[in-house]
Design a protein around this motif. Structure first.
Motif, PDB file in Angstrom:
ATOM      1  N   TRP A 195       0.792  -1.241   0.113  1.00  8.05           N
ATOM      2  CA  TRP A 195      -0.139  -0.159  -0.052  1.00  8.05           C
ATOM      3  C   TRP A 195       0.851   1.285   0.149  1.00  8.05           C
ATOM      4  O   TRP A 195       0.350   2.061  -0.519  1.00  8.05           O
ATOM      5  N   GLY A 233       4.029   3.019  -3.355  1.00  6.45           N
ATOM      6  CA  GLY A 233       3.894   4.010  -4.151  1.00  6.45           C
ATOM      7  C   GLY A 233       4.833   3.830  -5.598  1.00  6.45           C
ATOM      8  O   GLY A 233       5.377   4.834  -6.134  1.00  6.45           O
ATOM      9  N   ASP A 234       5.003   2.699  -5.900  1.00  5.83           N
ATOM     10  CA  ASP A 234       5.748   2.375  -7.049  1.00  5.83           C
ATOM     11  C   ASP A 234       4.927   3.000  -8.334  1.00  5.83           C
ATOM     12  O   ASP A 234       3.652   2.497  -8.483  1.00  5.83           O
ATOM     13  N   PRO A 235       5.442   3.747  -9.103  1.00 11.30           N
ATOM     14  CA  PRO A 235       4.846   4.379 -10.361  1.00 11.30           C
ATOM     15  C   PRO A 235       4.695   3.411 -11.442  1.00 11.30           C
ATOM     16  O   PRO A 235       3.827   3.813 -12.396  1.00 11.30           O
ATOM     17  N   ARG A 248      -4.026   3.743  -6.037  1.00 10.37           N
ATOM     18  CA  ARG A 248      -4.192   3.897  -7.524  1.00 10.37           C
ATOM     19  C   ARG A 248      -3.040   2.645  -7.965  1.00 10.37           C
ATOM     20  O   ARG A 248      -1.944   3.420  -7.820  1.00 10.37           O
ATOM     21  N   PRO A 283      -0.713   7.021  -1.166  1.00 11.80           N
ATOM     22  CA  PRO A 283       0.045   6.379  -2.052  1.00 11.80           C
ATOM     23  C   PRO A 283      -0.237   6.871  -3.585  1.00 11.80           C
ATOM     24  O   PRO A 283       0.753   6.939  -4.452  1.00 11.80           O
ATOM     25  N   TYR A 284      -1.469   7.145  -3.887  1.00 14.36           N
ATOM     26  CA  TYR A 284      -1.582   7.663  -5.253  1.00 14.36           C
ATOM     27  C   TYR A 284      -0.799   8.815  -5.594  1.00 14.36           C
ATOM     28  O   TYR A 284      -0.361   9.078  -6.838  1.00 14.36           O
ATOM     29  N   LEU A 289       2.058   9.675  -4.268  1.00 16.22           N
ATOM     30  CA  LEU A 289       3.403   9.367  -4.295  1.00 16.22           C
ATOM     31  C   LEU A 289       3.614   8.701  -5.753  1.00 16.22           C
ATOM     32  O   LEU A 289       4.448   8.934  -6.478  1.00 16.22           O
ATOM     33  N   ALA A 290       2.563   7.948  -6.201  1.00 17.54           N
ATOM     34  CA  ALA A 290       2.845   7.296  -7.593  1.00 17.54           C
ATOM     35  C   ALA A 290       2.646   8.185  -8.659  1.00 17.54           C
ATOM     36  O   ALA A 290       3.379   8.289  -9.468  1.00 17.54           O
TER      37      ALA A 290
END
Lengths: 139, 364
Positions: free
Chosen positions: A75, A78-80, A109, B8-9, B11-12
């Motif tokens: 969670w 934060g891996d894009p 997301r 998280p979103y 960061l992404a």
């Protein structure tokens, strides 16, 4: 009261943090104290459609079964992923939990390209167990 | 449960921006190598020898090398089969010199890439995706019940559909053209795949998708149906196609899928975090502008408004261009190609006004 979290987080999020809190055991015993809802929404794709799938669970064994899977997901990674390309799916995953030690809401997301490992397992299981919407007979 | 302070979103999103920056640098290096396609075609028409088969070394995006004198104007297609797995590229099942195989998806992909290549070359003088004869690679039978087709930055990928809502995605020539056009955009304007620039990226793919079908059928703008993805739905679905360029929002209305959510005017512009900022929704606005202008001009759309859109995409356009900036670019391109005050320029200006992107009182 020695605890000072009630003013902002008195929604049950901290119910399990204080092991000696008087109402924990009682809350635990109630079926409603353990509940979970997971919604997976998919957007993007060449068709531009946005289907979503939702599962709910109540009761200890059922909720814990899902929680194991939920907890295994990265969670906070934060891996894009790689933004190359176009028309890829994007998944939005939202979990609402109410249980003694885990409560609250989390969402992430996840680009399709990063939907691997536990993310993939979670999404696949939600899709498989969500009740399909019946299609009316065509005119 | 520990909640990260930065969601998280977000960061992404941040990391994505960073990665995009790196990618842009590589692409800019690639773009600088691309010769001016119309000029190249012009030279070929005049019989001037054009050094060809300039290939980009995959390991070094900035490096080009001459590998031979074979023509770059012929398509170089390779179709692979993922055999139901989500692994690319899959097994090669048909190469350029091979005849049809016993697999309709393979043959549709092969023919569709050929038709799109023909449109780019014959209408715009562009040799393939990069203007330099880049090989066209596609994979079919991707995934299981996979309801999508996409461009992964290097190849076009087609699912077979779930069989309930969607059939195989190669069944629509406009979808094949759409995916290939994402490659063209990547090598030209490089429109960022987010928000309005992302919707323009999507819209240009629809434009090329529609033009490929019209070009192959010899249809005029008036005869064309302006549908994207016609024939993808199964019979169970109440719908004609994925999108309607001429009437966004009218492509389907189904009890399971819901109603086609595309707006056809800025008044209906959708603000959302989903779908990279609604790129497949708001593309309806520039889509309609294109179709309206093309219908107003009449004739073959790729010769008029289509050529202008292509000029705008290959001209000086910011990769973060919004609808207004792109509208301006099309008017500049139209004036340059057809003359200020020309029928094409007037039709384009009127179309942008109709969809609410341009107003009458502009200080230019």
């Amino acid at each position: 009261m020695s605890e000072q979290t009630d003013d902002e987080t008195g929604t049950g999020a901290d119910a399990g943090d204080g092991a000696d809190a008087g109402d924990t055991a009682a809350g635990d015993a109630e079926a409603g104290a353990r509940a979970l809802r997971i919604t997976v929404a998919r957007s993007g794709g060449v068709a531009g459609m946005s289907p979503s799938w939702t599962v709910t669970a109540e009761g200890e064994s059922d909720v814990d079964g899902w929680l194991d899977l939920v907890e295994s997901c990265p969670w906070d990674a934060g891996d894009p992923g790689d933004p190359d390309g176009a028309d890829r799916f994007v998944y939005t995953i939202r979990v609402l939990v109410q249980a003694p030690k885990v409560a609250g809401e989390r969402d992430a997301r996840v680009p399709e390209r990063d939907l691997t490992g536990p993310w993939r397992d979670l999404v696949d299981r939600v899709k498989a167990e969500a009740a399909p919407r019946p299609r009316r007979a065509k005119r | 449960m520990a909640h990260s302070i930065v969601p998280p979103y977000l960061l992404a999103r941040l990391a994505e921006t960073d990665a995009e920056g790196l990618q842009r640098a590589a692409l800019a290096a690639r773009r600088s190598l691309a010769a001016d396609p119309p000029l190249r075609a012009e030279r070929q028409r005049e019989g001037v020898f054009v050094p060809s088969s300039v290939v980009l070394d995959a390991a070094e995006p900035g490096m080009a090398s001459f590998t031979g004198l074979a023509g770059v104007t012929e398509p170089q297609r390779t179709i692979s089969d993922a055999e139901g797995r989500e692994r690319l590229p899959g097994t090669v099942v048909r190469r350029e010199t091979d005849g049809p195989v016993d697999d309709v998806a393979v043959n549709e992909a092969y023919d569709g890439l050929g038709a799109t290549h023909a449109l780019l070359l014959e209408a715009f003088g562009r040799a393939s995706i990069d203007g330099l004869g880049l090989p066209l690679d596609a994979t079919v039978h991707y995934g299981e019940d996979y309801d999508n087709a996409f461009w992964d930055g290097e190849r076009m990928v087609f699912g077979d559909g779930d069989g309930e809502v969607f059939g195989r995605f190669t069944a629509s020539l406009s979808v094949i053209g759409h995916e290939l056009a994402h490659g063209v955009t990547q090598y030209t304007a490089g429109l960022a795949y987010e928000g309005q620039s992302g919707a323009l990226n999507e819209s240009f793919s629809d434009v090329i998708g529609a033009l490929v079908e019209q070009h192959r059928l010899g249809q005029t703008a008036g005869e064309a149906g302006w549908l994207i993805g016609e024939g993808l739905f199964t019979d169970a679905v109440e719908g004609r196609a994925l999108r309607s360029m001429i009437e966004p929002g009218s492509a389907y209305d189904d009890d399971v899928l819901g109603r086609d959510p595309q707006p056809g005017n800025m008044a209906g512009y959708v603000e959302t975090d989903d779908d990279n900022g609604g790129v497949h929704l708001n593309s309806g606005i520039p889509n309609r502008a294109f179709a309206l202008a093309a219908r107003a001009v009449g004739g073959f759309a790729w010769e008029g408004v289509g050529a202008v859109w292509y000029d705008a995409m290959t001209g000086p356009l910011d990769e973060r261009a919004d609808f207004a900036a792109f509208a301006e670019a099309t008017l500049v391109a139209s004036d340059a190609r057809f003359g200020a005050g020309s029928e094409v320029s007037s039709a384009i200006a009127e179309a942008w006004r109709t969809v609410g992107v341009r107003s009458d009182e502009r200080a230019d």
